[in-house]
Write an enzyme that holds these catalytic residues in place. Sequence first.
Site, PDB file in Angstrom:
ATOM      1  N   TYR B 301       0.842  -1.203   0.000  1.00 54.21           N
ATOM      2  CA  TYR B 301       0.000   0.000   0.000  1.00 54.21           C
ATOM      3  C   TYR B 301       0.876   1.252   0.000  1.00 54.21           C
ATOM      4  CZ  TYR B 301      -3.948   2.955   1.387  1.00 54.21           C
ATOM      5  OH  TYR B 301      -4.928   3.897   1.428  1.00 54.21           O
ATOM      6  N   TYR B 349      -5.266   4.849  -7.760  1.00 51.15           N
ATOM      7  CA  TYR B 349      -5.545   4.685  -6.334  1.00 51.15           C
ATOM      8  C   TYR B 349      -6.911   4.052  -6.155  1.00 51.15           C
ATOM      9  CZ  TYR B 349      -6.160   5.744  -1.404  1.00 51.15           C
ATOM     10  OH  TYR B 349      -6.366   5.635  -0.058  1.00 51.15           O
TER      11      TYR B 349
END
Lengths: 141, 391
Positions: B301, B349
């Site tokens: 992440y 994203y």
Amino acid sequence: MRILPEIGPLTKPFWDAARCGQLAVQECPSCSRLQHPPLPVCAHCQAAPLRWRQLDARGVLYAFTVIHHATHIAFADRVPYAVGLVEVSPGVRVLAGLMAGADELRIGMPLVGMFRCISPEVVLIEFATPGSDPGVSTDPR
Amino acid sequence: MTPVGGAAIIGIGQSEFGRRLPQTDWQLALSAISAAVTDAGIDPREIDGICSFTAPFENVPIPAIVRALDLPELTFFAECPLGGEALGAALGHAVAAIETGRASIVLIYRSLSQSSNGRFGRTDAGIAGDDDVDVVAPESQNLSLAWPHGVMSPGHQFAMTATRYMYDHALTFEQLTDALCEVALAQRRYAAANPNAIMRDRPLTRDDYFEGRMISWPLRLYDYCLENDGAVALVIAASTRSRGASPPVRILATSQSLTPYQEPLGFYQRDLGSPFPAAVAERLYGQAGVAPGRVRVAELYDACTLMPLRSLEAYGLAKEGWRHVQEAGIGPDSPLPVNTHGGHLSEGYVHGMNAVTEAVRQLRGQAATQIARADVALVAAPSGSAAILAV
């Protein structure tokens, strides 16, 4: 446009103290631990209600950043500005503006609190390097 | 390797990723779901479980999906809070639902339309007013203690974490930013090969990186992830239910973790330098029955370039993330390729969920930059939310 805090029941003593040029945090009546931000109970022993303790407005820089890109139009004319977490008692940290640039700031450095009035009801605590002139500024922005 | 159960990812799907896409987040979600269902080879009406992120992260509610797919009945549905925390949680809930018989086919979806619902990196969207009207920062979630100081965006917290990282590792600004630059450049190179990547045609040089404007010192423009529209969907079921053309990808382990003030904009966590308790990684690898050294590809992440450095350390993949990305590297020929799709920095994203789809593609041998012998993948956030997947 200013960004003002909601002065709710949990944080009112903090803002009341700031308005008098003082830093106050919650203190447990049972185990005497200090905590910030305020909680309904002592996070250590669950005692309530909590009392408020006035601290010396001094601390040590724990983490910081210098914001160059405003994420809100209210701060468009303020950039760049420094903010950080200041440890005012072991494990107790306050988020605040810092009156210094990135090249002056070092984690672990001592800082002294200053108080800046941003509205008739709201005074913000900010920190500066020692030797800066502490006191209450009454300049509303 | 002994999987905790027979649960597997049997289908993946995604919408187009882009800025200001004409579709609503609902349409984007349905497009990703349609692709995932086709990939899994199932009839959408077989879905009897759904897991999503909570609002305000996820703005497409579960009932809206049930309605649009005309599902006969959900016997399991759950929401996972706190953004990046939700990745491992959503997979974990799906596995638990399947293992306990609460559901047999669980859909996970994540849809974002930052162009219509507001960008995480702008705080004006929800609270803008005209110039003469003050904004009141709510006491709830301690926002009243942060906003008046101009601390309003997750990006500000990432930057404070970065100064703490510099302090903990005794790094200069130059040393830190050299390492962060490596992450930004390596991920952009992966994106150049990825037809789905928003930045596929936007090469990035070291000069570009250092000329990028300062956003929140020490982080510059290219240290931050993209803000975009896009959706991802996953279909989870017992591996025996897989009827798609691709092999099922087993979920060996999942984790989630929450300690005081670890939530987004929490700020006051005991140790800002330590992303999560060491026990999290031990639980994760223990449950999976694999050692960190067995991970062949890691999708970490990356809301900013610092996060993969911290995850490399916290998940036991490198002693010093900042040194590792410069000496060993994270590219396709490195010992451990990281964010092989370009990540949130350069593909798009979708809140950690496009890291899951990339891990699945790697394990199936279908990735744009395919890593040789990729049979075990780690998908992980610096919050302790993670999964280990394998074929």
